[in-house]
Design a protein around this motif. Structure first.
Motif, PDB file in Angstrom:
ATOM      1  N   UNK A   1       0.831  -1.215   0.000  1.00  0.00           N
ATOM      2  CA  UNK A   1       0.000   0.000   0.000  1.00  0.00           C
ATOM      3  C   UNK A   1       0.859   1.257   0.000  1.00  0.00           C
ATOM      4  N   UNK A   2       1.912   1.256   0.824  1.00  0.00           N
ATOM      5  CA  UNK A   2       2.810   2.412   0.860  1.00  0.00           C
ATOM      6  C   UNK A   2       3.493   2.575  -0.495  1.00  0.00           C
ATOM      7  N   UNK A   3       3.929   1.472  -1.067  1.00  0.00           N
ATOM      8  CA  UNK A   3       4.579   1.501  -2.376  1.00  0.00           C
ATOM      9  C   UNK A   3       3.636   2.060  -3.441  1.00  0.00           C
ATOM     10  N   UNK A   4       2.383   1.665  -3.391  1.00  0.00           N
ATOM     11  CA  UNK A   4       1.402   2.174  -4.360  1.00  0.00           C
ATOM     12  C   UNK A   4       1.172   3.674  -4.177  1.00  0.00           C
ATOM     13  N   UNK A   5       1.248   4.150  -2.935  1.00  0.00           N
ATOM     14  CA  UNK A   5       1.151   5.593  -2.686  1.00  0.00           C
ATOM     15  C   UNK A   5       2.317   6.316  -3.361  1.00  0.00           C
ATOM     16  N   UNK A   6       3.514   5.743  -3.226  1.00  0.00           N
ATOM     17  CA  UNK A   6       4.691   6.335  -3.877  1.00  0.00           C
ATOM     18  C   UNK A   6       4.519   6.334  -5.392  1.00  0.00           C
ATOM     19  N   UNK A   7       3.970   5.250  -5.917  1.00  0.00           N
ATOM     20  CA  UNK A   7       3.751   5.158  -7.360  1.00  0.00           C
ATOM     21  C   UNK A   7       2.771   6.234  -7.812  1.00  0.00           C
ATOM     22  N   UNK A   8       1.704   6.441  -7.047  1.00  0.00           N
ATOM     23  CA  UNK A   8       0.740   7.490  -7.383  1.00  0.00           C
ATOM     24  C   UNK A   8       1.398   8.863  -7.390  1.00  0.00           C
ATOM     25  N   UNK A   9       2.260   9.124  -6.392  1.00  0.00           N
ATOM     26  CA  UNK A   9       2.964  10.405  -6.337  1.00  0.00           C
ATOM     27  C   UNK A   9       3.863  10.557  -7.557  1.00  0.00           C
ATOM     28  N   UNK A  10       4.599   9.480  -7.891  1.00  0.00           N
ATOM     29  CA  UNK A  10       5.514   9.526  -9.043  1.00  0.00           C
ATOM     30  C   UNK A  10       4.761   9.716 -10.351  1.00  0.00           C
ATOM     31  N   UNK A  11       3.555   9.167 -10.431  1.00  0.00           N
ATOM     32  CA  UNK A  11       2.746   9.299 -11.646  1.00  0.00           C
ATOM     33  C   UNK A  11       1.974  10.613 -11.689  1.00  0.00           C
ATOM     34  N   UNK A  12       2.025  11.369 -10.609  1.00  0.00           N
ATOM     35  CA  UNK A  12       1.274  12.617 -10.546  1.00  0.00           C
ATOM     36  C   UNK A  12      -0.203  12.407 -10.291  1.00  0.00           C
ATOM     37  N   UNK A  13      -0.575  11.201  -9.877  1.00  0.00           N
ATOM     38  CA  UNK A  13      -1.979  10.892  -9.582  1.00  0.00           C
ATOM     39  C   UNK A  13      -2.315  11.318  -8.165  1.00  0.00           C
ATOM     40  N   UNK A  14      -3.601  11.428  -7.914  1.00  0.00           N
ATOM     41  CA  UNK A  14      -4.005  11.694  -6.534  1.00  0.00           C
ATOM     42  C   UNK A  14      -3.894  10.393  -5.754  1.00  0.00           C
ATOM     43  N   UNK A  15      -3.590  10.497  -4.473  1.00  0.00           N
ATOM     44  CA  UNK A  15      -3.439   9.308  -3.642  1.00  0.00           C
ATOM     45  C   UNK A  15      -4.703   9.085  -2.836  1.00  0.00           C
ATOM     46  N   UNK A  16      -4.907   7.841  -2.424  1.00  0.00           N
ATOM     47  CA  UNK A  16      -6.087   7.487  -1.643  1.00  0.00           C
ATOM     48  C   UNK A  16      -5.990   7.970  -0.195  1.00  0.00           C
ATOM     49  N   UNK A  17      -4.772   8.121   0.291  1.00  0.00           N
ATOM     50  CA  UNK A  17      -4.546   8.494   1.688  1.00  0.00           C
ATOM     51  C   UNK A  17      -3.704   9.757   1.746  1.00  0.00           C
ATOM     52  N   UNK A  18      -3.911  10.561   2.770  1.00  0.00           N
ATOM     53  CA  UNK A  18      -3.001  11.695   2.947  1.00  0.00           C
ATOM     54  C   UNK A  18      -1.592  11.169   3.258  1.00  0.00           C
ATOM     55  N   UNK A  19      -0.597  11.949   2.871  1.00  0.00           N
ATOM     56  CA  UNK A  19       0.786  11.529   3.091  1.00  0.00           C
ATOM     57  C   UNK A  19       1.060  11.267   4.571  1.00  0.00           C
ATOM     58  N   UNK A  20       0.464  12.057   5.448  1.00  0.00           N
ATOM     59  CA  UNK A  20       0.684  11.876   6.892  1.00  0.00           C
ATOM     60  C   UNK A  20       0.208  10.502   7.357  1.00  0.00           C
ATOM     61  N   UNK A  21      -0.865   9.993   6.754  1.00  0.00           N
ATOM     62  CA  UNK A  21      -1.364   8.664   7.098  1.00  0.00           C
ATOM     63  C   UNK A  21      -0.395   7.590   6.597  1.00  0.00           C
ATOM     64  N   UNK A  22       0.141   7.788   5.406  1.00  0.00           N
ATOM     65  CA  UNK A  22       1.122   6.845   4.860  1.00  0.00           C
ATOM     66  C   UNK A  22       2.379   6.840   5.727  1.00  0.00           C
ATOM     67  N   UNK A  23       2.847   8.020   6.107  1.00  0.00           N
ATOM     68  CA  UNK A  23       4.003   8.127   6.991  1.00  0.00           C
ATOM     69  C   UNK A  23       3.723   7.450   8.326  1.00  0.00           C
ATOM     70  N   UNK A  24       2.549   7.661   8.876  1.00  0.00           N
ATOM     71  CA  UNK A  24       2.181   7.025  10.145  1.00  0.00           C
ATOM     72  C   UNK A  24       2.186   5.509  10.051  1.00  0.00           C
ATOM     73  N   UNK A  25       1.679   4.970   8.958  1.00  0.00           N
ATOM     74  CA  UNK A  25       1.681   3.527   8.743  1.00  0.00           C
ATOM     75  C   UNK A  25       3.111   2.991   8.669  1.00  0.00           C
ATOM     76  N   UNK A  26       3.950   3.702   7.958  1.00  0.00           N
ATOM     77  CA  UNK A  26       5.350   3.305   7.834  1.00  0.00           C
ATOM     78  C   UNK A  26       6.033   3.308   9.204  1.00  0.00           C
ATOM     79  N   UNK A  27       5.794   4.368   9.969  1.00  0.00           N
ATOM     80  CA  UNK A  27       6.451   4.522  11.277  1.00  0.00           C
ATOM     81  C   UNK A  27       5.901   3.560  12.321  1.00  0.00           C
TER      82      UNK A  27
END
Length: 173
Positions: A113-139
């Motif tokens: 899921x985190x990887x897919x968020x990065x892919x969305x950012x790299x593709x310029x797409x909107x992400x399903x989750x705010x970055x802070x939520x992705x960071x929280x999941x990672x941490x």
């Protein structure tokens, strides 16, 4: 300050001692080197991913896209390397705790899921989750699970000396 070792880790270490004794010295050396190589690469992948999380707030435009792409590649590599470490430990020397970590780290797909968020950012797409939520999941999930795996690797490879995956400096409290 009191230090405790979780019972599953003790069980894993005891299983490691008996399982490793069934391998020849040469087989054990090769397996230890293989696990060590995968773990070191996993640690580098996590360091690269952590670097992106730390840099994200200051990135924009093409720098954001290229860094997100590099982080996605690093995290995909981390998924593969973690899976390889776990496979070698659970199949090669039958350490049950490795399967527990696999369930927590790989099977629940939060790294994907985190990887897919990065892919969305790299593709310029909107992400399903705010970055802070992705960071929280990672941490809160990824780093602790990886740091559960590393002591198992350390016990198998080099008498308990272990590496530690560092959390991004901007992890939420």
């Amino acid at each position: 300050m009191q230090f405790s070792i979780p019972l599953p880790l003790i069980s894993a270490l005891l299983a490691l001692t008996s399982a490793a004794s069934t391998l020849t010295a040469s087989q054990l050396d090769i397996l230890q080197q293989t696990v060590s190589d995968f773990a070191n690469q996993l640690n580098q992948d996590i360091a690269d991913t952590t670097q992106f999380f730390e840099a994200y707030p200051s990135l924009s435009g093409s720098a954001l896209i290229s860094q997100a792409s590099a982080a996605e590649t690093a995290l995909q590599s981390a998924i593969g390397n973690a899976g390889s470490v776990i496979s070698e430990l659970s199949d090669g020397v039958n350490i049950p705790m490795a399967q527990v970590v696999k369930g927590e780290l790989i099977d629940n797909d939060f790294l994907l899921e985190i990887s897919l968020q990065f892919q969305d950012i790299a593709d310029g797409s909107s992400t399903d989750f705010p970055f802070s939520q992705t960071l929280g999941l990672y941490c809160s999930d990824a780093i602790p699970e990886i740091n559960t795996l590393f002591p198992i690797v350390g016990s198998f490879v080099n008498d308990g000396t272990t590496i530690v995956a560092l959390s991004p400096s901007n992890c939420p409290n």
